[in-house]
Design an enzyme around this catalytic site. Structure first.
Site, short mmCIF file in Angstrom:
data_model
loop_
_atom_site.label_atom_id
_atom_site.label_comp_id
_atom_site.label_asym_id
_atom_site.label_seq_id
_atom_site.Cartn_x
_atom_site.Cartn_y
_atom_site.Cartn_z
N LYS A 1 0.85 -1.21 0.00
CA LYS A 1 0.00 0.00 0.00
C LYS A 1 0.88 1.25 0.00
O LYS A 1 0.64 2.18 -0.75
CB LYS A 1 -0.90 0.00 1.24
N LYS B 1 -15.60 -10.82 -17.71
CA LYS B 1 -16.13 -12.10 -17.23
C LYS B 1 -17.62 -12.19 -17.57
O LYS B 1 -18.26 -11.17 -17.82
CB LYS B 1 -15.94 -12.19 -15.72
N GLU C 1 -2.34 -10.44 -4.95
CA GLU C 1 -3.08 -10.07 -6.17
C GLU C 1 -3.29 -8.55 -6.21
O GLU C 1 -3.73 -7.97 -5.22
CB GLU C 1 -4.44 -10.77 -6.18
P1 0O2 Z 1 -6.05 9.79 1.03
O1 0O2 Z 1 -5.04 10.85 1.32
O2 0O2 Z 1 -7.43 10.19 1.47
O3 0O2 Z 1 -5.98 9.27 -0.36
P2 0O2 Z 1 -5.84 2.58 5.82
O4 0O2 Z 1 -4.68 3.18 5.04
O5 0O2 Z 1 -5.50 1.23 6.39
O6 0O2 Z 1 -6.43 3.53 6.82
P3 0O2 Z 1 -6.93 1.46 3.50
O7 0O2 Z 1 -6.74 0.03 3.87
O8 0O2 Z 1 -5.89 2.00 2.57
O9 0O2 Z 1 -7.01 2.35 4.80
O10 0O2 Z 1 -8.30 1.42 2.79
P4 0O2 Z 1 -9.56 2.36 2.83
O11 0O2 Z 1 -9.77 2.93 4.20
O12 0O2 Z 1 -10.65 1.54 2.26
O13 0O2 Z 1 -9.29 3.54 1.79
C1 0O2 Z 1 -8.03 3.74 1.18
C2 0O2 Z 1 -7.96 5.10 0.59
O14 0O2 Z 1 -8.77 5.12 -0.57
C3 0O2 Z 1 -8.45 6.17 1.54
O15 0O2 Z 1 -7.56 7.24 1.42
C4 0O2 Z 1 -9.81 6.54 0.97
O16 0O2 Z 1 -10.08 7.91 1.14
C5 0O2 Z 1 -9.62 6.24 -0.50
N1 0O2 Z 1 -10.90 5.91 -1.13
C6 0O2 Z 1 -11.73 4.88 -0.89
N2 0O2 Z 1 -12.80 4.92 -1.69
C7 0O2 Z 1 -12.62 6.01 -2.49
C8 0O2 Z 1 -13.37 6.58 -3.56
O17 0O2 Z 1 -14.43 6.10 -3.94
N3 0O2 Z 1 -12.84 7.70 -4.16
C9 0O2 Z 1 -11.66 8.23 -3.77
N4 0O2 Z 1 -11.18 9.30 -4.42
N5 0O2 Z 1 -10.93 7.73 -2.76
C10 0O2 Z 1 -11.40 6.64 -2.13
P5 0O2 Z 1 -6.35 7.38 2.43
O18 0O2 Z 1 -5.46 6.19 2.32
O19 0O2 Z 1 -6.89 7.61 3.80
O20 0O2 Z 1 -5.58 8.61 1.94
P1 0O2 Z 2 -13.08 -11.13 -2.47
O1 0O2 Z 2 -11.99 -10.90 -1.52
O2 0O2 Z 2 -14.39 -11.37 -1.79
O3 0O2 Z 2 -13.16 -10.09 -3.54
P2 0O2 Z 2 -10.00 -18.26 -11.57
O4 0O2 Z 2 -9.46 -19.42 -10.78
O5 0O2 Z 2 -9.06 -17.74 -12.62
O6 0O2 Z 2 -11.40 -18.44 -12.07
P3 0O2 Z 2 -9.58 -16.63 -9.21
O7 0O2 Z 2 -8.37 -17.36 -8.84
O8 0O2 Z 2 -10.66 -16.57 -8.17
O9 0O2 Z 2 -10.23 -17.10 -10.57
O10 0O2 Z 2 -9.15 -15.22 -9.59
P4 0O2 Z 2 -9.88 -14.10 -10.38
O11 0O2 Z 2 -11.23 -14.47 -10.87
O12 0O2 Z 2 -8.90 -13.60 -11.36
O13 0O2 Z 2 -10.05 -13.00 -9.26
C1 0O2 Z 2 -10.70 -13.23 -8.09
C2 0O2 Z 2 -11.13 -11.90 -7.51
O14 0O2 Z 2 -11.48 -10.99 -8.56
C3 0O2 Z 2 -12.39 -12.04 -6.69
O15 0O2 Z 2 -12.02 -12.35 -5.39
C4 0O2 Z 2 -13.01 -10.68 -6.80
O16 0O2 Z 2 -12.37 -9.74 -5.95
C5 0O2 Z 2 -12.68 -10.33 -8.22
N1 0O2 Z 2 -13.73 -10.83 -9.12
C6 0O2 Z 2 -13.63 -11.81 -10.04
N2 0O2 Z 2 -14.79 -11.99 -10.68
C7 0O2 Z 2 -15.66 -11.09 -10.17
C8 0O2 Z 2 -17.04 -10.78 -10.44
O17 0O2 Z 2 -17.70 -11.38 -11.30
N3 0O2 Z 2 -17.58 -9.79 -9.69
C9 0O2 Z 2 -16.90 -9.11 -8.74
N4 0O2 Z 2 -17.52 -8.16 -8.06
N5 0O2 Z 2 -15.61 -9.39 -8.46
C10 0O2 Z 2 -14.99 -10.37 -9.16
P5 0O2 Z 2 -12.97 -13.18 -4.43
O18 0O2 Z 2 -12.43 -14.53 -4.26
O19 0O2 Z 2 -14.38 -13.05 -4.86
O20 0O2 Z 2 -12.71 -12.51 -3.08
#
Ligand code: 0O2
Ligand code: 0O2
Length: 211
Positions: free
Chosen positions: A25, A117, A144
């Site tokens: 990250k 897909k 991944e």
């Molecule tokens: P900044 O400066 O706001 O970009 P953590 O670092 O552990 O607290 P994590 O695991 O990185 O958090 O995931 P989280 O909390 O889901 O979100 C990661 C970053 O993506 C956050 O910014 C969110 O503001 C940003 N984010 C999530 N969804 C959206 C979206 O829809 N649009 C935009 N523009 N940003 C999104 P940071 O890391 O706090 O820093």
């Molecule tokens: P999570 O954490 O719930 O998202 P394969 O063996 O090649 O068929 P594999 O190994 O599962 O597939 O990998 P793939 O399909 O490349 O990627 C898996 C991840 O991609 C999923 O994780 C999803 O995050 C995302 N993904 C794949 N297909 C879809 C889809 O149809 N819809 C959405 N929303 N996401 C998808 P997991 O396992 O679902 O875990």
């Protein structure tokens, strides 16, 4: 084995994955920051990361008939990173930048944008082999990286929630609506790409005003 002992075993197993997610990250967010410092348009909008919950790992292993001894090699998304980009072209720019990196190796690439897909899902997936420094030495783990646009992300997170709600047994009409929505997201990406230069110029004016 008692529940507490089992959980402790999982904690030990997941520790390097958690470290890898934290490190990756920082590295991927660092790429975005470098564009900001150079006042250049960043192909990265935001980065998120997570370690797959234990129940999801167990469920995936069960449905795919993966032996517990093979989970490390066969469940490739225990460490998961997501890079969200404004435009489709940005995705390929990010992929190229990741390919050039020396700190990990790409072991698999899946382009679900070129060919989406069946569900309508679009994203670019990279599986990498990442070295984690542990107190017992270096450990290579798989992670991944999903790279997608804001529109692809909006669709995928909603589809994911609906899949969870219907436990994979989604009614036909909901499935069809999602297919239409995927089509709309695809068209939105296309339209945005067409006016991309205008949007970038507007963002630059905004940035200059902020400075
Ligand atoms: P900044 O400066 O706001 O970009 P953590 O670092 O552990 O607290 P994590 O695991 O990185 O958090 O995931 P989280 O909390 O889901 O979100 C990661 C970053 O993506 C956050 O910014 C969110 O503001 C940003 N984010 C999530 N969804 C959206 C979206 O829809 N649009 C935009 N523009 N940003 C999104 P940071 O890391 O706090 O820093
Ligand atoms: P999570 O954490 O719930 O998202 P394969 O063996 O090649 O068929 P594999 O190994 O599962 O597939 O990998 P793939 O399909 O490349 O990627 C898996 C991840 O991609 C999923 O994780 C999803 O995050 C995302 N993904 C794949 N297909 C879809 C889809 O149809 N819809 C959405 N929303 N996401 C998808 P997991 O396992 O679902 O875990």
């Amino acid at each position: 084995m008692k529940v507490r002992e089992k959980l402790l075993k999982w904690d030990i197993f997941l520790a390097p994955y958690s470290q890898a997610v934290d490190e990756l990250k920082i590295k991927l967010k660092g790429m975005r920051k470098q564009f900001d410092y150079e006042s250049r348009h960043s192909p990265i909008e935001f980065v998120t990361g997570r370690v797959k919950p234990i129940t999801s790992i167990i469920d995936k292993a069960k449905t795919r008939e993966i032996l517990s001894s093979n989970i490390e090699e066969e469940v490739q998304d225990i460490a998961g990173l997501r890079v969200v980009c404004p435009f489709v072209d940005d995705i390929y720019e990010v992929v190229d930048m990741i390919r050039d990196r020396q700190d990990f190796e790409i072991v698999e690439e899946k382009d679900y944008i070129e060919k989406n897909k069946e569900s309508g899902y679009r994203s670019y997936h990279l599986v990498i082999k990442y070295p984690v420094e542990t107190i017992h030495g270096e450990k290579l783990i798989l992670a991944e990286i999903q790279i997608r646009t804001l529109a692809m992300n909006f669709w995928a997170i909603n589809e994911h929630s609906l899949n969870y709600k219907y436990s994979e047994q989604m009614p036909e009409d909901v499935r069809n609506r999602l297919k239409n929505a995927a089509e709309a997201a695809f068209r939105l990406d296309e339209e945005m790409s067409k006016i991309r230069q205008e949007i970038r110029e507007a963002q630059q004016v905004f940035r200059r005003k902020q400075d």
